[in-house]
Design an enzyme around this catalytic site. Structure first.
Site, mmCIF file in Angstrom:
data_model
loop_
_atom_site.group_PDB
_atom_site.id
_atom_site.type_symbol
_atom_site.label_atom_id
_atom_site.label_comp_id
_atom_site.label_asym_id
_atom_site.label_seq_id
_atom_site.Cartn_x
_atom_site.Cartn_y
_atom_site.Cartn_z
ATOM 1 N N ASP A 38 0.873 -1.168 0.000
ATOM 2 C CA ASP A 38 0.000 0.000 0.000
ATOM 3 C C ASP A 38 0.912 1.221 0.000
ATOM 4 O OD1 ASP A 38 -2.362 1.560 0.264
ATOM 5 O OD2 ASP A 38 -2.061 1.650 2.436
ATOM 6 N N ASP A 87 -0.160 5.133 0.900
ATOM 7 C CA ASP A 87 -0.398 6.134 1.937
ATOM 8 C C ASP A 87 -0.479 5.511 3.319
ATOM 9 O OD1 ASP A 87 -0.906 8.821 0.474
ATOM 10 O OD2 ASP A 87 -2.005 7.338 -0.690
#
Length: 317
Positions: A26, A28
């Site tokens: 991922d 953020d």
């Protein structure tokens, strides 16, 4: 839904004799910090030891840089409403035209989203990929480069080395100590990375594609994540992206590991029966940056797949 699986698949290239790991990250609040700086979540977990206002100001500066790169170099004002899940999604519409003298500003790209406009968007995606492979130092002026470097350093100090630590772990996944010239080559393919490193980093983000590519460049992730390994789950969801990744890289000797902070990637990893490591920004957690190590990541992989040596022995048997 139209099948948008990338044309290059891992298994077509060769029979892999050594276990290879695909790390699915991922972005953020995992590899980078942005939202938690803007909303004060990051500072909040330090119980007053971090300046919330300073974190917000840092986040706003990053937002401005991201928007500038998107608009000035990645055609974002024109293509913002035409998000695709990855840069090669429209490759079937790209006729390979030489774009060195192509006039993007006057090619009439607009609605309706027909085949002709899909070809024009495919040209833009190819141009973005080329700029990504060259790096921001090729397009930014010296003043902007200094502002960018200073912001990166300021952010890394404020977060106690989150950015540099995350980058170092990504380098370790590829068994790299520093980027080589080939890593910035426009000829880089998934196959060349796998051959060299026996591992590959893939990014699956809930953000739209173009800003996510800009973030990769600005947060200095372009030497460890290539443009064609960035996926946007904005419309399709992370499970769909994970399915594409499995089809693209799937082989009996390929392992997958998901690292992120959200419930969506956790649920998708569980559905795929892949190990999932949850990032936690709280300072006491080891599952953050600095903190997370290759040994910790490998332990999660071994729980699902078994130690690499034992799998090798099974293969020989």
């Amino acid at each position: 839904m139209v099948d948008r699986t990338p044309a290059v698949t891992f298994g077509e290239d060769r029979e892999i004799s050594k276990p290879t790991t695909v790390y699915i990250w991922d972005m953020d609040e995992t590899l980078i910090l942005l939202k938690s700086l803007l909303d004060g979540t990051y500072a909040g977990v330090f119980n007053g030891l971090k300046d919330t206002k300073k974190g917000f100001e840092i986040g706003k500066h990053w937002e401005n840089h991201i928007l500038r790169v998107c608009d000035e170099f990645f055609f974002y004002e024109v293509i913002e409403n035409y998000n695709e899940p990855f840069l090669d999604a429209l490759s079937e519409y790209d006729d390979g035209r030489d774009l060195s003298n192509y006039d993007f500003s006057n090619d009439g790209f607009s609605s309706p989203y027909d085949d002709a406009n899909k070809r024009k968007l495919a040209y833009r995606h190819r141009s973005i990929a080329e700029k990504y492979s060259q790096g921001l130092h090729k397009v930014l002026d010296q003043q902007m480069i200094k502002l960018w470097n200073d912001l990166y350093s300021l952010t890394d100090r404020y977060t106690a080395g989150w950015l540099s630590s995350a980058h170092a772990l990504l380098e370790q996944t590829l068994a790299k100590t520093k980027p080589s010239e080939s890593d910035h080559s426009s000829e880089m393919t998934p196959r060349s990375i796998i051959t060299k490193d026996q591992s590959i980093n893939v990014l699956v983000t809930s953000g739209s594609l173009v800003p996510s590519l800009a973030k990769c460049l600005l947060y200095r992730l372009d030497d460890v994540i290539s443009a064609n390994n960035v996926y946007s789950s904005w419309e399709v969801g992370k499970l769909h992206c994970f399915s594409w990744i499995k089809e693209r890289f799937g082989s009996p000797n390929v392992r997958f590991c998901v690292i992120g902070d959200g419930t969506e990637e956790c649920a998708a990893a569980e559905t795929m029966r892949w190990p999932f490591i949850k990032i936690d920004i709280r300072p006491a957690s080891p599952y953050r940056f600095p903190g997370l190590t290759m040994e910790m990541v490998q332990s999660y992989i071994d729980v699902i797949y078994g130690p690499p040596d034992s799998k090798d022995e099974k293969m020989k048997g």
